[in-house]
Scaffold this motif. Structure first.
Motif, PDB file in Angstrom:
ATOM      1  N   ILE A 102      -3.085   5.872  -1.229  1.00  0.00           N
ATOM      2  CA  ILE A 102      -3.705   6.200  -2.493  1.00  0.00           C
ATOM      3  C   ILE A 102      -3.688   4.983  -3.418  1.00  0.00           C
ATOM      4  CG2 ILE A 102      -3.548   7.661  -4.538  1.00  0.00           C
ATOM      5  CD1 ILE A 102      -4.497   9.202  -2.081  1.00  0.00           C
ATOM      6  N   MET A 103      -2.567   4.227  -3.420  1.00  0.00           N
ATOM      7  CA  MET A 103      -2.501   3.035  -4.272  1.00  0.00           C
ATOM      8  C   MET A 103      -3.566   2.018  -3.867  1.00  0.00           C
ATOM      9  SD  MET A 103      -0.317   3.595  -6.598  1.00  0.00           S
ATOM     10  CE  MET A 103       0.055   2.024  -7.302  1.00  0.00           C
ATOM     11  N   VAL A 163      -6.557   2.660  -3.080  1.00  0.00           N
ATOM     12  CA  VAL A 163      -7.781   3.060  -3.785  1.00  0.00           C
ATOM     13  C   VAL A 163      -7.637   2.745  -5.270  1.00  0.00           C
ATOM     14  CG1 VAL A 163      -9.233   5.005  -4.456  1.00  0.00           C
ATOM     15  CG2 VAL A 163      -8.370   4.846  -2.126  1.00  0.00           C
ATOM     16  N   TRP A 164      -6.526   3.163  -5.867  1.00  0.00           N
ATOM     17  CA  TRP A 164      -6.338   2.974  -7.305  1.00  0.00           C
ATOM     18  C   TRP A 164      -6.345   1.497  -7.698  1.00  0.00           C
ATOM     19  CZ3 TRP A 164      -1.716   6.828  -7.921  1.00  0.00           C
ATOM     20  CH2 TRP A 164      -2.199   8.134  -7.871  1.00  0.00           C
ATOM     21  N   LEU A 165      -5.711   0.661  -6.873  1.00  0.00           N
ATOM     22  CA  LEU A 165      -5.617  -0.765  -7.221  1.00  0.00           C
ATOM     23  C   LEU A 165      -6.619  -1.614  -6.447  1.00  0.00           C
ATOM     24  CD1 LEU A 165      -1.756  -1.020  -7.591  1.00  0.00           C
ATOM     25  CD2 LEU A 165      -3.482  -0.886  -9.384  1.00  0.00           C
ATOM     26  N   SER A 166      -7.564  -0.976  -5.797  1.00  0.00           N
ATOM     27  CA  SER A 166      -8.757  -1.567  -5.169  1.00  0.00           C
ATOM     28  C   SER A 166      -8.498  -2.636  -4.114  1.00  0.00           C
ATOM     29  CB  SER A 166      -9.728  -2.083  -6.247  1.00  0.00           C
ATOM     30  OG  SER A 166      -9.165  -3.104  -7.019  1.00  0.00           O
ATOM     31  N   ASN A 176      -7.900  -7.296  -8.379  1.00  0.00           N
ATOM     32  CA  ASN A 176      -7.105  -6.364  -9.160  1.00  0.00           C
ATOM     33  C   ASN A 176      -5.678  -6.223  -8.636  1.00  0.00           C
ATOM     34  OD1 ASN A 176      -6.793  -4.411 -11.301  1.00  0.00           O
ATOM     35  ND2 ASN A 176      -6.789  -2.864  -9.695  1.00  0.00           N
ATOM     36  N   GLU A 221      -2.077  -7.125 -10.401  1.00  0.00           N
ATOM     37  CA  GLU A 221      -1.133  -6.051 -10.713  1.00  0.00           C
ATOM     38  C   GLU A 221       0.213  -6.228 -10.024  1.00  0.00           C
ATOM     39  OE1 GLU A 221      -1.710  -3.965 -13.046  1.00  0.00           O
ATOM     40  OE2 GLU A 221      -3.845  -4.320 -13.286  1.00  0.00           O
ATOM     41  N   ASN A 240     -13.798   7.709   2.382  1.00  0.00           N
ATOM     42  CA  ASN A 240     -12.645   8.305   1.714  1.00  0.00           C
ATOM     43  C   ASN A 240     -12.689   9.826   1.713  1.00  0.00           C
ATOM     44  OD1 ASN A 240     -11.824   5.749   1.133  1.00  0.00           O
ATOM     45  ND2 ASN A 240     -12.585   5.758  -0.957  1.00  0.00           N
ATOM     46  N   TRP A 256      -4.356   9.060   4.567  1.00  0.00           N
ATOM     47  CA  TRP A 256      -3.674   9.029   3.282  1.00  0.00           C
ATOM     48  C   TRP A 256      -2.159   9.041   3.406  1.00  0.00           C
ATOM     49  CZ3 TRP A 256      -6.960   7.359   0.036  1.00  0.00           C
ATOM     50  CH2 TRP A 256      -8.285   7.760   0.097  1.00  0.00           C
TER      51      TRP A 256
END
Length: 179
Positions: A1-2, A4-7, A25, A29, A95, A104
């Motif tokens: 999931i991270m 996706v969130w942090l690309s 990104n 981060e 996804n 996932w």
């Protein structure tokens, strides 16, 4: 999931002919939020000042671009096929979240055709240079490069005071002393 969130999931190496470059990104981060922060710190958590009496930055845009190349080629390692977990062999797998989604719950893996195996210079501030030499194309080399970079972030002298200060702020007091 991270991913996706942090690309950095399905973040492919640069293709200058198509005008595409790795997403930066996650590189930003991991240094800024999960590593050593924006400025160098003393072991007691106070900010290191340069000769100009300004805080010394921990990284610059050149470092971000180089680190982004380390995180290329990562995608889902597993998927569900007729209810069974199988290896994924498609870098650009979608996804879709229906059904059993091992993608996932299992760690990402490198797809060597999408990873940048070229040399990189990382963390080049304060004369602390981490060089990553060009390497032969292999899954093992991509995994080793990632491990080396994580170790370099962890070993950075600013990481411990940065993480300690943030942990103390969240768990003990929002304004800790430097003693």
């Amino acid at each position: 999931i991270m991913g996706v969130w942090l690309s950095h999931l399905k973040n492919a190496k640069a293709n200058e002919d198509e005008g595409t470059f790795p997403d930066e990104n996650f590189a930003r981060e991991i240094m800024q939020l999960f590593g050593f922060g924006l400025v160098h710190l003393q072991p007691n958590g106070t900010v290191k000042l340069g000769e100009n009496n300004l805080p010394q930055t921990t990284y610059d845009n050149v470092t971000i671009k180089a680190l982004a190349r380390v995180f290329t080629g990562l995608s889902f390692s597993k998927l569900s096929y007729e209810g069974t977990m199988v290896d994924n062999n498609r870098f650009k797998l979608g996804n879709n979240t229906s059904g059993d989604q091992y993608r996932w719950t299992e760690p990402m893996t490198f797809f060597v055709d999408e990873h940048d195996f070229g040399g990189k210079t990382l963390f080049n501030t304060l004369n602390e240079v981490v060089e990553v030499a060009p390497m032969q194309v292999s899954l093992e080399n991509a995994d080793n490069e990632l491990s080396d970079v994580i170790q370099a972030i962890t070993a950075n002298p600013t990481t411990a005071p940065f993480i300690s200060n943030r942990t103390n702020q969240r768990l003990a007091t929002p304004n800790p002393t430097k003693d």
